[in-house]
Design a protein around this motif. Structure first.
Motif, short mmCIF file in Angstrom:
data_model
loop_
_atom_site.label_atom_id
_atom_site.label_comp_id
_atom_site.label_asym_id
_atom_site.label_seq_id
_atom_site.Cartn_x
_atom_site.Cartn_y
_atom_site.Cartn_z
N ALA A 180 -15.81 -3.41 -26.71
CA ALA A 180 -14.72 -4.38 -26.67
C ALA A 180 -14.22 -4.71 -28.07
CB ALA A 180 -15.17 -5.65 -25.95
N ALA A 181 -15.16 -4.81 -29.03
CA ALA A 181 -14.77 -5.10 -30.40
C ALA A 181 -13.92 -3.96 -30.97
CB ALA A 181 -16.00 -5.34 -31.27
N ALA A 182 -14.30 -2.70 -30.64
CA ALA A 182 -13.54 -1.55 -31.13
C ALA A 182 -12.14 -1.54 -30.52
CB ALA A 182 -14.28 -0.25 -30.80
N ILE A 183 -12.05 -1.85 -29.24
CA ILE A 183 -10.74 -1.87 -28.57
C ILE A 183 -9.87 -2.98 -29.15
CG2 ILE A 183 -9.60 -2.27 -26.36
CD1 ILE A 183 -11.98 -0.94 -25.01
N GLU A 184 -10.47 -4.15 -29.34
CA GLU A 184 -9.71 -5.28 -29.88
C GLU A 184 -9.24 -4.99 -31.30
OE1 GLU A 184 -7.87 -9.00 -30.01
OE2 GLU A 184 -8.63 -7.78 -28.35
N ALA A 185 -10.11 -4.36 -32.10
CA ALA A 185 -9.72 -4.00 -33.46
C ALA A 185 -8.59 -2.98 -33.45
CB ALA A 185 -10.93 -3.45 -34.22
N THR A 186 -8.67 -2.04 -32.51
CA THR A 186 -7.59 -1.05 -32.39
C THR A 186 -6.27 -1.74 -32.02
OG1 THR A 186 -9.16 0.67 -31.72
CG2 THR A 186 -6.83 1.04 -31.18
N ARG A 187 -6.38 -2.72 -31.12
CA ARG A 187 -5.18 -3.42 -30.68
C ARG A 187 -4.58 -4.24 -31.81
NH1 ARG A 187 -3.63 -8.29 -29.06
NH2 ARG A 187 -5.68 -9.16 -29.43
N GLU A 212 -14.59 10.09 -28.80
CA GLU A 212 -13.82 11.33 -28.70
C GLU A 212 -12.38 11.04 -28.28
OE1 GLU A 212 -15.90 13.82 -26.04
OE2 GLU A 212 -17.62 14.20 -27.38
N MET A 213 -12.25 10.10 -27.34
CA MET A 213 -10.90 9.73 -26.92
C MET A 213 -10.12 9.13 -28.08
SD MET A 213 -9.75 6.92 -24.07
CE MET A 213 -10.24 5.61 -25.18
N GLN A 214 -10.78 8.31 -28.88
CA GLN A 214 -10.10 7.73 -30.04
C GLN A 214 -9.67 8.82 -31.02
OE1 GLN A 214 -9.11 4.84 -29.19
NE2 GLN A 214 -10.09 3.47 -30.66
N ASN A 215 -10.56 9.81 -31.22
CA ASN A 215 -10.20 10.92 -32.10
C ASN A 215 -8.98 11.69 -31.56
OD1 ASN A 215 -12.29 10.35 -33.89
ND2 ASN A 215 -13.75 11.67 -32.80
N LEU A 216 -9.01 11.97 -30.23
CA LEU A 216 -7.91 12.69 -29.61
C LEU A 216 -6.62 11.88 -29.70
CD1 LEU A 216 -6.87 15.08 -27.97
CD2 LEU A 216 -7.62 13.90 -25.90
N LEU A 217 -6.72 10.59 -29.37
CA LEU A 217 -5.52 9.74 -29.44
C LEU A 217 -5.01 9.64 -30.87
CD1 LEU A 217 -6.47 6.85 -26.99
CD2 LEU A 217 -4.83 8.69 -26.62
N GLU A 218 -5.94 9.62 -31.83
CA GLU A 218 -5.51 9.54 -33.23
C GLU A 218 -4.73 10.80 -33.62
OE1 GLU A 218 -7.45 8.34 -37.55
OE2 GLU A 218 -8.75 8.83 -35.86
N ARG A 219 -5.25 11.98 -33.15
CA ARG A 219 -4.52 13.22 -33.44
C ARG A 219 -3.17 13.23 -32.74
NH1 ARG A 219 -9.70 15.50 -32.59
NH2 ARG A 219 -9.08 16.15 -30.49
#
Length: 793
Positions: A180-187, A212-219
């Motif tokens: 949740a902290a990672a998602i909130e920081a992303t938001r 992995e999803m974050q890496n893919l979304l980042e790309r």
């Protein structure tokens, strides 16, 4: 989120304990209490049985001491709280109570037994004994060992409960909190944050999948940003006026090239209705641009006038395509705007050229028909008449033939220059083609003005047209019709005026003719005749009638002229008037001419069998359209088939054949004359007859037109005197040119004598015989009956 998941977990575990453990514990207590109660009951029953037997005799004998002793023994038992013994007579009642218990028996459970004394006479009831014991509860039945086990069970449950909560917090809640902290920081921060959690369980797998999803979304985000930058660059750098609209037709985006071409600033147009940038008169057209599109995905195109930011107005072609991206909640459109101002002006110029005559500058037929349609519509609204004049220049073809097409073009231009001052601004003139012109006259006085205009046009031809260092005289045949008197629409009005013009030409040219129903009747008769001709060609209705040509001094038959007739099975014999004109117009003259030629030669072969007719000839009229390269060979073959000498066939031609001085026709005539056929010049003296024809072409016979013959016996008449002089001149010159002379249309003996005196060689006409079909002719010739019978057999 943490408290929600953990509280739900605790609630689930607590519920499981309540649903599973609590019923089991309750069942355990119930069974244990039941077992203890049953054991106590059995034990008390045993005590009562034993002591009731021991109390039988003492109670009968009222032995108080013994009874007290037994009661004390019962009370001394740990299970017994109180004892009450009474006899049947009521004399004795002893109660013993445990000193620790209250004096009353409330809250105690009683067990009673009757006391019997065994006597010789049998068992006698002597009293009753009642003992009181504590009521058994669920916990009261538990002994110390069981209580210890229950305590251990409760501690184990609490331990497991605590361990589950701790494990959930460590293995589930903690990684979820990090996720949740990672998602909130992303938001909040916009960058892709990862979960710092590693384990081999499901939460570890979830953390790895999330990372992995974050890496893919980042790309993908980098690709999208790059694609967006590239799209923006393409959108702005493409040398085309691109703009995007919202579903409400508000300007969403415009390209840099669009701004450069239109003179606007981006902030001035974003969010504005695009229709505001279009000329007011074209806004309705633009708003309806999609109404005709039925298939999705097709681009809509509309041409409107666009208001530029610098005040310019340019014609633009807008091609618009709907954006159908599924991820877009509110679809818009992408449009390409093209400046077509020059193209529009070029189209106007081309259209003007397309509807204009390049020579005279007047409208051509296409433009004239469009204007006539418009004038008819206006006349319907204003309830006024419209006159249509159809003008054809008489003898114009001879100018092109004799002086050249340049001279003809010059005459047409001069005619238009003379015509223009006669027209009002509301009148419309057109050159329909060649030497045909049409004029539209409208207004309340259209009929009177049309009549006046016809008169003025006819009068303008009184003055010659100077061209090629000479003056050319022409005339005009004019027909005019009125709407709505004579026609119901524009096409019919033009047709009726055309028919009136042709009626004027048939009546002698050089004048005007108003349309009347009789013209239509004549046109129908002409159409009917044309249909009959087509049927006649297919059914071989055409035949050659022969008119004798006689020696003017002796009356001896020298030959015959073959004259065309059509024998209709219902209408009878139809003369050639009208047939030849139609046949030359529709091109059927060659087929009809072949029928007449064949029939004429065949008839001459039959006549040749008569006494004194072996040297007679037949003269056949030939149209200019019949002079084809194969004509000489066809004539030679025909004569050979009927075994006739070539000098017995005379080819009659008119000046129309010679006046063009066509080298091909001259070659054909030379070939025909070369193998022995004679050439006769028919209707000499009319039209543009020229003596030069006799020197330039192989002419053997000159036939003087009957218009000169009719009046030569009237010397008092000036015309008759001149015609006689003309006949004398033609005869003399023809003889000098070694040509025989034939006079046509001789009807009286006086004419024959006058012609013989002049020196004419031959004559033909009703004085000698009218044209007759072969059987009638053979019947009047010596020996003709025998020939007819022979041919019939």
């Amino acid at each position: 989120m943490r408290h929600s998941v953990e509280s739900r977990f605790i609630a689930i575990i607590s519920g499981a304990l309540l649903i599973v453990v609590a019923p089991l514990f309750t069942l355990f207590l119930a069974l244990s209490s039941q077992q203890v109660a049953r054991g106590l009951s059995e034990y008390v029953d045993m005590l009562l049985t034993t002591n009731s037997q021991a109390l039988g005799k003492p109670l009968r004998e009222l032995d108080h001491d013994t009874v007290h002793q037994i009661a004390a023994t019962l009370v001394a038992d740990t299970a017994i709280e109180a004892v009450q013994i009474s006899d049947s007579s009521g004399k004795l009642s002893i109660s013993k109570v445990d000193a620790e218990n209250p004096a009353d028996f409330r809250g105690l459970e009683s067990f009673s037994r009757q006391i019997y004394h065994r006597s010789p006479s049998g068992a006698v009831e002597v009293g009753a004994v009642t003992v009181y014991v504590q009521k058994m509860g669920w916990l009261s039945a538990i002994n110390q060992m069981e209580l210890a086990l229950i305590s251990i069970f409760i501690v184990a449950i609490l331990t497991v409960f605590g361990a589950a909560i701790l494990g959930n917090r460590l293995m589930v809640i903690k990684p979820l909190m990090r996720l949740a902290a990672a998602i909130e920081a992303t938001r909040r921060l916009g960058s892709r944050h990862h979960v710092d959690w590693r384990s081999n369980d499901e939460m570890g797998g979830l953390a790895r999948s999330f990372n992995e999803m974050q890496n893919l979304l980042e790309r993908e985000e980098r690709e999208l940003k790059r694609a967006h930058r590239q799209t923006t660059e393409i959108y702005n750098l493409t040398p085309a006026m691109l703009f995007s609209l919202t579903p409400d037709d508000l300007v969403a985006a415009v390209s840099d090239y669009w701004l450069l071409a239109t003179g606007y600033r981006r902030e001035d147009v974003i969010g504005r209705p695009f229709a505001d940038l279009i000329a007011p008169s074209d806004r309705e057209l633009y708003s309806q641009r999609k109404s005709g599109v039925k298939t999705a995905g097709l681009a809509t195109e509309v041409t409107v006038r666009f208001l530029c930011g610098d005040g310019r107005v340019m014609d633009v072609l807008i091609a618009e395509t709907a954006l159908n991206a599924a991820a877009v909640d509110r679809q818009g459109s992408l449009s390409v705007m093209t400046d077509v101002t020059e193209l529009k002006q070029s189209e106007l110029r081309n259209r003007k050229q397309a509807i204009s005559d390049h020579l005279t500058g007047l409208l051509n037929r296409q433009g004239f028909e469009a204007v006539l349609d418009r004038e008819i519509g206006e006349a319907d609204r204003s309830r006024t008449p419209v006159a249509c004049l159809f003008v054809d220049l008489d003898r114009f073809k001879s100018i092109n033939d004799n002086l050249g097409h340049a001279a003809g073009d010059a005459v047409l231009c001069q005619f238009v220059e003379r015509l223009r001052p006669l027209l009002r601004q509301s009148d419309t003139a057109s050159r329909l083609g060649g030497d045909e012109f049409a004029i539209i006259v409208g207004g309340d006085d259209a009929e009177q003005r049309a009549s006046d205009l016809c008169r003025k046009i006819v009068e303008m031809f009184d003055v010659p047209f100077p061209v090629a260092n000479t003056g050319v005289r022409l005339s005009a045949s004019i027909g005019f019709a009125l709407y709505p008197n004579h026609a119901a629409n524009a096409a019919e009005l033009l047709q009726k005026s055309d028919m009136a013009m042709y009626a004027r030409k048939r009546d002698g040219k050089n004048g005007a003719q108003v349309y009347d129903p009789t013209i239509l009747d004549r046109a129908r008769e002409r159409a009917e005749l044309e249909r009959d001709m087509e049927i006649g060609i297919a059914a071989n209705w055409f035949e050659a009638h022969l008119q004798p040509i006689v020696r003017i001094d002796s009356g001896e038959i020298a030959g015959f002229e073959a004259l065309m007739r059509m024998r209709h099975p219902r209408k009878g014999l139809i003369p050639p008037s009208g047939i030849i004109e139609i046949a030359e117009e529709n091109g059927s003259i060659s087929r009809i001419g072949n029928f007449i030629l064949e029939d004429a030669v065949s008839n001459l072969a039959r006549i040749s069998r008569l006494p004194g007719m072996a040297d007679t000839y037949v003269a056949v009229n030939f149209s200019p359209l019949q002079f084809e390269p194969g004509l000489p060979a066809r004539l030679a073959g025909l004569l050979s088939r009927y075994n006739l000498r070539s000098n017995r066939l005379v080819v009659e031609i008119t000046e129309a054949v010679l006046m063009h001085d066509d080298p091909e026709i001259r070659t054909i005539l030379d070939e025909i004359h070369g193998f022995g056929c004679l050439i006769a010049l028919d209707d000499f003296g009319t039209g543009y007859s020229s003596l030069s024809y006799m020197s330039r072409f192989p002419v053997d016979i000159v036939k003087i037109d009957q218009s000169f013959i009719r009046s030569i016996t009237e010397p008092a008449d000036d015309i008759g005197r001149k015609n006689k002089m003309l006949v004398e001149g033609i005869s003399a010159i023809s003889h000098k040119m070694k040509c025989r002379v034939i006079a046509e249309g001789v009807e009286t003996e006086e004419q024959r004598l006058a012609l013989r005196e002049i020196g004419v060689d031959y004559a033909q006409g009703y004085l000698f015989s009218k044209p007759r079909e072969i059987n009638d002719l053979l019947a009047d010739l010596p020996g003709g009956h025998a020939v007819r019978e022979e041919m019939a057999s």
